[in-house]
Design an enzyme around this catalytic site. Sequence first.
Site, PDB file in Angstrom:
ATOM      1  N   CYS A  14     -82.681  14.498 -70.151  1.00 11.91           N
ATOM      2  CA  CYS A  14     -83.637  15.588 -70.392  1.00 11.91           C
ATOM      3  C   CYS A  14     -83.126  16.554 -71.444  1.00 11.91           C
ATOM      4  O   CYS A  14     -83.902  17.184 -72.148  1.00 11.91           O
ATOM      5  CB  CYS A  14     -83.909  16.330 -69.093  1.00 11.91           C
ATOM      6  SG  CYS A  14     -82.411  16.991 -68.342  1.00 11.91           S
ATOM      7  N   GLU A  42     -91.537  14.112 -76.029  1.00 21.66           N
ATOM      8  CA  GLU A  42     -90.222  13.742 -75.509  1.00 21.66           C
ATOM      9  C   GLU A  42     -90.113  12.222 -75.613  1.00 21.66           C
ATOM     10  O   GLU A  42     -90.921  11.503 -75.006  1.00 21.66           O
ATOM     11  CB  GLU A  42     -90.084  14.182 -74.051  1.00 21.66           C
ATOM     12  CG  GLU A  42     -88.725  13.846 -73.469  1.00 21.66           C
ATOM     13  CD  GLU A  42     -88.610  14.157 -71.977  1.00 21.66           C
ATOM     14  OE1 GLU A  42     -89.548  13.840 -71.223  1.00 21.66           O
ATOM     15  OE2 GLU A  42     -87.565  14.701 -71.564  1.00 21.66           O
ATOM     16  N   LYS A  55     -85.563  11.934 -51.794  1.00 20.83           N
ATOM     17  CA  LYS A  55     -86.356  10.791 -52.249  1.00 20.83           C
ATOM     18  C   LYS A  55     -85.888  10.389 -53.650  1.00 20.83           C
ATOM     19  O   LYS A  55     -86.184  11.043 -54.645  1.00 20.83           O
ATOM     20  CB  LYS A  55     -87.854  11.116 -52.282  1.00 20.83           C
ATOM     21  CG  LYS A  55     -88.658   9.820 -52.408  1.00 20.83           C
ATOM     22  CD  LYS A  55     -89.942   9.979 -53.147  1.00 20.83           C
ATOM     23  CE  LYS A  55     -89.811  10.000 -54.631  1.00 20.83           C
ATOM     24  NZ  LYS A  55     -89.317   8.767 -55.258  1.00 20.83           N
ATOM     25  N   GLU A  86     -87.342  21.048 -62.459  1.00 17.79           N
ATOM     26  CA  GLU A  86     -86.498  20.756 -63.624  1.00 17.79           C
ATOM     27  C   GLU A  86     -87.156  19.592 -64.346  1.00 17.79           C
ATOM     28  O   GLU A  86     -87.072  18.449 -63.894  1.00 17.79           O
ATOM     29  CB  GLU A  86     -85.079  20.406 -63.186  1.00 17.79           C
ATOM     30  CG  GLU A  86     -84.331  21.568 -62.571  1.00 17.79           C
ATOM     31  CD  GLU A  86     -84.134  22.735 -63.521  1.00 17.79           C
ATOM     32  OE1 GLU A  86     -84.213  22.545 -64.748  1.00 17.79           O
ATOM     33  OE2 GLU A  86     -83.920  23.852 -63.034  1.00 17.79           O
TER      34      GLU A  86
HETATM   35  P1  NAD Z   1     -90.945  10.879 -62.992  1.00 17.72           P
HETATM   36  O1  NAD Z   1     -91.512  12.223 -62.955  1.00 17.72           O
HETATM   37  O2  NAD Z   1     -91.823   9.735 -63.257  1.00 17.72           O
HETATM   38  O3  NAD Z   1     -90.181  10.551 -61.610  1.00 17.72           O
HETATM   39  C1  NAD Z   1     -89.234  11.447 -61.071  1.00 17.72           C
HETATM   40  C2  NAD Z   1     -89.300  11.387 -59.557  1.00 17.72           C
HETATM   41  O4  NAD Z   1     -90.555  11.922 -59.116  1.00 17.72           O
HETATM   42  C3  NAD Z   1     -89.238   9.982 -58.981  1.00 17.72           C
HETATM   43  O5  NAD Z   1     -88.500  10.022 -57.787  1.00 17.72           O
HETATM   44  C4  NAD Z   1     -90.702   9.658 -58.720  1.00 17.72           C
HETATM   45  O6  NAD Z   1     -90.875   8.660 -57.755  1.00 17.72           O
HETATM   46  C5  NAD Z   1     -91.207  11.008 -58.254  1.00 17.72           C
HETATM   47  N1  NAD Z   1     -92.634  11.250 -58.420  1.00 17.72           N
HETATM   48  C6  NAD Z   1     -93.449  10.810 -59.420  1.00 17.72           C
HETATM   49  N2  NAD Z   1     -94.693  11.307 -59.259  1.00 17.72           N
HETATM   50  C7  NAD Z   1     -94.665  12.091 -58.144  1.00 17.72           C
HETATM   51  C8  NAD Z   1     -95.631  12.871 -57.461  1.00 17.72           C
HETATM   52  N3  NAD Z   1     -96.891  12.948 -57.912  1.00 17.72           N
HETATM   53  N4  NAD Z   1     -95.263  13.545 -56.358  1.00 17.72           N
HETATM   54  C9  NAD Z   1     -93.995  13.486 -55.912  1.00 17.72           C
HETATM   55  N5  NAD Z   1     -93.017  12.745 -56.514  1.00 17.72           N
HETATM   56  C10 NAD Z   1     -93.349  12.056 -57.616  1.00 17.72           C
HETATM   57  O7  NAD Z   1     -89.774  11.005 -64.067  1.00 17.72           O
HETATM   58  P2  NAD Z   1     -88.962   9.853 -64.766  1.00 17.72           P
HETATM   59  O8  NAD Z   1     -89.780   9.318 -65.876  1.00 17.72           O
HETATM   60  O9  NAD Z   1     -88.418   8.927 -63.768  1.00 17.72           O
HETATM   61  O10 NAD Z   1     -87.725  10.722 -65.338  1.00 17.72           O
HETATM   62  C11 NAD Z   1     -87.664  11.139 -66.629  1.00 17.72           C
HETATM   63  C12 NAD Z   1     -88.144  12.566 -66.779  1.00 17.72           C
HETATM   64  O11 NAD Z   1     -87.350  13.433 -66.017  1.00 17.72           O
HETATM   65  C13 NAD Z   1     -88.029  13.040 -68.200  1.00 17.72           C
HETATM   66  O12 NAD Z   1     -89.179  13.775 -68.567  1.00 17.72           O
HETATM   67  C14 NAD Z   1     -86.807  13.931 -68.160  1.00 17.72           C
HETATM   68  O13 NAD Z   1     -86.766  14.891 -69.182  1.00 17.72           O
HETATM   69  C15 NAD Z   1     -86.918  14.526 -66.806  1.00 17.72           C
HETATM   70  N6  NAD Z   1     -85.605  15.023 -66.352  1.00 17.72           N
HETATM   71  C16 NAD Z   1     -85.413  16.376 -66.250  1.00 17.72           C
HETATM   72  C17 NAD Z   1     -84.176  16.877 -65.880  1.00 17.72           C
HETATM   73  C18 NAD Z   1     -83.919  18.359 -65.811  1.00 17.72           C
HETATM   74  O14 NAD Z   1     -82.953  18.783 -65.194  1.00 17.72           O
HETATM   75  N7  NAD Z   1     -84.731  19.199 -66.423  1.00 17.72           N
HETATM   76  C19 NAD Z   1     -83.125  15.992 -65.578  1.00 17.72           C
HETATM   77  C20 NAD Z   1     -83.366  14.637 -65.696  1.00 17.72           C
HETATM   78  C21 NAD Z   1     -84.614  14.160 -66.071  1.00 17.72           C
END
Ligand code: NAD
Length: 465
Positions: free
Chosen positions: A266, A360, A157, A232
Amino acid sequence: MNTSAPSGAFLPGAGTEAPETTEAEVRAAAAEAATAQPGWAARAPGERAAVLRRALALLAAPPPDLTDLFARESGAVRPKAEMELGAAMGELAFAAGLAGQAAAPAALDSTVEGRTARAERVPLGVVGVITPWNMPLMLALRSVAPALALGNAVLLKPDPHTPVLGGRFVAWLFRRAGLPDGLLHVLPGGAATGTAVVEAPQVAMVSFTGSTEAGRSVARTAGGLLKKVSLELGGNNAFVVLADADADAAASAGAFGSFVHSGQLCIAVGRHLVHRSVAERYTAALAKKAEALTAGDPADPATRIGPLIDERQLAKVRAIVADTVAAGARLVCGGTAEGRVHRPTVLDGVRPGMRAFDEEIFGPVAPVTVFEDVDEAVALADATEYGLAAAVYGGDPETARSVAARLRAGMVHVGDQTVVSEPQLPFGGVGSSGNGGRFGGPAAVEAFTQWRLTTESTPPRRHPF
Ligand code: NAD
């Protein structure tokens, strides 16, 4: 599900709405994946590896419009698109090498006469992969490629901002590489689709990359269903500059760490912790580098700072900068935006309790905090809920190493900044950055397989009743 887009047809342009996959469609995909998976797991590891190598070859000669897609769909400037493409290829190459690694069972000792035992790593079955938009292709492949290599089927997804780079393109790649039908399902949609993936009965494990807030929600759902989950999540990574550091070289590292992909990584440098003796020179050099970066259209090869992903993220970055200045920090440079392009920004006098220190940011903002001694640096570095990456920059490697050893983070880098990732090295964080799950190297086998024990008693054992 569409896995058959021909070359070029997966480039619909930024803003193209991907359909929201319904819960019923997710369930149907999970059932199909569960049916296809055992046959895939039974194939010789070399056959699975060959599919991954063909996907790698396709990526090595990418469709000419792929770089444009990176710019249009995710706002990536040219060097970031190239960096991500290289990292994505690295994930495929690494995963191809994994295919056979779980195959050999280990013979174990039994204390019971006549019993032999062996344990082996076997696929989990169907793996759910949920990804963000900031490195859409690479982060999808970081989970999809090892999961497939090790004999699983996958439901992917992607984030709604990047349904093509993070979804349809991945499907196209594996389809063209000869992955049998039913093994990879790309399910575009938002949080509701993500929840349906976690809840689908056939999904045995969820690999989630994204925000801490969404990760907690995924963990709650997966935990209630007793499913394995790898999280992650976010970071607020400290870059510690010691008293004996070359201020200009450190500022170059710090600028890269905070400004690459406009800070939307991240593992970006979230806080610059600088010893008082070098702080003035460091901050001046950092500001000079920030001001020299060309900001604007990501499709222009000269641009280094592209737009933030959306208006919401821009508003958040602007509010963090404004609130931090209102709380007493000094705006050294930047602080303005044109459209969604936020100028690289340096703040100094930043202290705990200010938003730029505590949160962040996920934007091109470099908050500088001065420390007096190493104990204070360690306390400041660890003063957030996160624990993803940290880095220590100094002249004497021994001193830098000893500081690094004291930091609470899943990944610590000496003599570098925090944006460090290689497919064969374990990647992941502690605290609010994750649940201890890791990718990369031996961690990938642990993530996407499980132990199965087989014992054999010859002759068959007799029991007292
Ligand atoms: P987000 O959590 O809003 O979305 C990430 C994914 O999760 C999307 O596909 C979204 O549709 C899905 N999602 C959101 N809520 C959900 C739920 N309740 N249940 C299931 N799926 C759900 O994140 P974002 O704002 O798009 O991305 C940025 C964040 O991701 C930052 O905090 C960044 O640090 C983190 N990130 C972490 C890593 C890592 O490896 N640690 C890598 C990249 C980004």
